[in-house]
Design a protein around this motif. Structure first.
Motif, short mmCIF file in Angstrom:
data_model
loop_
_atom_site.label_atom_id
_atom_site.label_comp_id
_atom_site.label_asym_id
_atom_site.label_seq_id
_atom_site.Cartn_x
_atom_site.Cartn_y
_atom_site.Cartn_z
N PHE A 28 0.69 -1.54 0.10
CA PHE A 28 -0.17 -0.21 -0.45
C PHE A 28 0.60 1.24 0.13
O PHE A 28 1.92 1.42 0.55
N GLN A 29 0.38 2.50 -0.51
CA GLN A 29 0.87 3.59 -0.54
C GLN A 29 0.27 4.31 0.48
O GLN A 29 -0.95 4.41 0.53
N GLY A 30 0.87 5.22 1.47
CA GLY A 30 0.56 6.07 2.08
C GLY A 30 0.55 6.99 2.15
O GLY A 30 1.75 7.90 2.18
N HIS A 31 -0.38 8.26 2.30
CA HIS A 31 -0.77 9.20 2.26
C HIS A 31 -1.95 9.88 3.43
O HIS A 31 -2.86 9.20 3.52
N TYR A 32 -1.57 11.19 4.33
CA TYR A 32 -2.12 11.28 5.65
C TYR A 32 -3.54 12.43 3.98
O TYR A 32 -3.22 13.19 3.53
N GLY A 33 -4.61 12.52 5.18
CA GLY A 33 -5.39 12.96 4.37
C GLY A 33 -6.29 13.87 5.27
O GLY A 33 -5.97 13.74 6.60
N GLY A 34 -7.89 13.84 4.92
CA GLY A 34 -8.64 15.09 6.18
C GLY A 34 -8.63 16.36 5.89
O GLY A 34 -7.97 16.93 5.88
N SER A 35 -10.61 16.23 5.73
CA SER A 35 -10.65 17.02 5.03
C SER A 35 -9.87 18.75 5.05
O SER A 35 -9.81 19.62 4.73
N GLU A 36 -10.35 18.38 7.07
CA GLU A 36 -10.17 19.56 7.25
C GLU A 36 -8.43 20.03 7.32
O GLU A 36 -8.21 21.46 7.15
N ALA A 37 -7.66 18.89 7.73
CA ALA A 37 -6.41 18.25 7.36
C ALA A 37 -5.77 19.33 6.23
O ALA A 37 -4.80 20.18 6.00
N ASN A 38 -5.94 19.12 4.81
CA ASN A 38 -5.85 19.41 3.86
C ASN A 38 -6.56 20.94 3.87
O ASN A 38 -5.46 21.35 2.98
N VAL A 39 -7.51 21.99 4.10
CA VAL A 39 -7.05 23.21 4.35
C VAL A 39 -6.56 23.58 4.79
O VAL A 39 -6.04 24.50 4.07
N ALA A 40 -6.28 23.18 5.96
CA ALA A 40 -5.03 23.66 7.17
C ALA A 40 -4.11 23.90 5.84
O ALA A 40 -2.98 24.90 6.04
N ILE A 41 -3.90 22.75 5.43
CA ILE A 41 -2.31 22.59 4.89
C ILE A 41 -1.67 23.16 3.52
O ILE A 41 -1.08 24.74 3.05
N SER A 42 -3.03 23.06 2.91
CA SER A 42 -3.03 24.38 1.14
C SER A 42 -2.71 25.91 1.93
O SER A 42 -2.03 26.53 1.40
N LEU A 43 -3.78 26.18 3.05
CA LEU A 43 -3.26 27.93 3.59
C LEU A 43 -2.23 27.54 3.79
O LEU A 43 -1.76 29.13 3.05
N ALA A 44 -1.35 26.98 5.10
CA ALA A 44 -0.47 27.21 5.43
C ALA A 44 1.38 27.67 4.09
O ALA A 44 1.67 27.87 4.23
N LEU A 45 0.79 26.74 2.84
CA LEU A 45 1.69 27.25 1.68
C LEU A 45 1.05 28.01 1.42
O LEU A 45 2.16 28.58 0.33
N LEU A 46 -0.10 28.55 1.06
CA LEU A 46 -0.15 29.93 0.77
C LEU A 46 0.27 31.30 1.37
O LEU A 46 -0.21 32.11 1.13
N GLY A 47 1.03 31.37 2.64
CA GLY A 47 1.43 31.82 3.22
C GLY A 47 0.46 32.03 4.58
O GLY A 47 0.64 33.60 5.31
#
Length: 347
Positions: A28-47
């Motif tokens: 299996f390949q592993g990735h982290y997910g979860g809607s609100e975590a995804n939003v948080a990480i994207s927002l952090a990457l955007l500064g």
């Protein structure tokens, strides 16, 4: 600089390589997910300055998830530790006429066993400017629903902006007395911005969807139909100032057409139509949409068209990123808005 706060469950996603089914192969390949975590990480990457709140097990897997969140610069100071296991889900990718498939493994996870009252929201919100939550968290358990509503009500009293992703997942609403329509409808009463696809809006509001049948960029939206549609929604959610419908027409498993329609204080805006082919990974597209819009509203608060265009561009790009999280920059999203998506080498 005040922060954005999100709350939800981070999950470990397990999937097979290529187009294998879940019962094929041995790894299996592993990735982290979860809607609100995804939003948080994207927002952090955007500064943006972002805090993510959840409950993690106090073991190696919980520590690994915590390290993943910190890798992107998230504030994790109010994460609660407890429970026995990290929630997960198994994802089987679509291929040709075969649909994708998700199998959840969240029962008795650290977040699933969260108790109402475990999180003290007052210190979390002291330096907050915006709180984002979603229907997925409300579907996890009765305690998670009550914890979310505690946060929403306190944030509202403190004058913190509230945003919501409807995020209806039929298979999650299973606890005794669970009522998706009633709970989502109550959550959405507090939100200044609400996002969802039309099926999700239908669950929350009962209003039948307007079909999205675009095959390419020549498609024209029926603005009169959307005006009537959004008038009905605004009567149900009078405090909401901006509502976005995320559209996706799946022409095949590898070919999607993506666009958005927004109601903003009585005005209707439509986006460019993106023809995305081939799809690399469609998971987390809605989360990319939400993060893109929140970021754009904070940066260009007086330009609703640009905010919609930025969010749809971010969502379109997410289809090209493996895993659940939208690992793209603001410059890449803006370049995609301008049509600079040739795939050539940037030197």
């Amino acid at each position: 600089m005040k922060k954005i706060v999100t709350f939800g469950e981070i999950l470990l996603r397990l999937s097979k390589g290529g187009s294998q089914r879940l019962f094929q192969g041995h790894g299996f390949q592993g990735h982290y997910g979860g809607s609100e975590a995804n939003v948080a990480i994207s927002l952090a990457l955007l500064g943006n300055e972002v805090e993510y709140v959840t409950r993690l097990p106090d073991n190696t897997l919980g520590n690994a998830a915590l390290m993943h969140l910190r890798e992107f610069g998230l504030d994790t100071s109010h994460i609660v530790r407890g429970g026995e296991r990290l929630g997960s889900y198994y994802f089987e990718a679509a291929a040709a006429m075969r649909n994708s498939n998700v199998v959840y493994d969240r029962n008795d996870s650290a977040f699933f066993t969260l108790h109402h009252g475990d999180i003290d929201w007052e210190p979390v919100f002291r330096q907050a400017r915006l709180f984002h939550c979603s229907g997925i968290t409300c579907a996890a358990s009765r305690d998670a629903l009550e914890t979310t509503m505690d946060a929403v009500c306190l944030a509202d009293r403190m004058g913190i902006e509230l945003t919501c992703d409807i995020n209806y997942r039929r298979n999650l609403w299973r606890y005794p007395g669970a009522d998706a329509h009633r709970s989502l409808h109550a959550l959405m009463q507090y939100s200044g911005f609400i996002f969802g696809d039309q099926n999700e809006w239908f669950v929350a509001s009962g209003q039948p969807p307007i079909p999205f049948t675009a095959l390419d960029g020549s498609y024209r939206f029926d603005l009169d139909a959307y005006a009537r549609y959004f008038d009905g929604l605004h009567r149900q959610f009078p405090r909401c100032r901006r509502m976005v419908i995320g559209h996706r027409n799946q022409l095949s498993s590898q070919h999607h057409v993506v666009a958005g329609v927004m109601w903003a204080e009585g005005q209707i805006y439509t986006s460019r139509i993106y023809d995305v082919h081939p799809i690399v990974d469609q998971m987390g597209v809605g989360d990319a949409w939400v993060a893109g819009f929140i970021h754009a509203r904070l940066k260009w608060p007086d330009d609703d068209q640009r905010c919609l265009d930025f969010s749809v561009s971010a969502a379109a790009l997410k289809n090209t990123i493996a895993g659940d999280q939208n690992l793209v920059s603001e410059d890449e999203i803006l370049a995609n808005m301008q049509g600079d998506g040739s795939g050539r080498i940037q030197r």
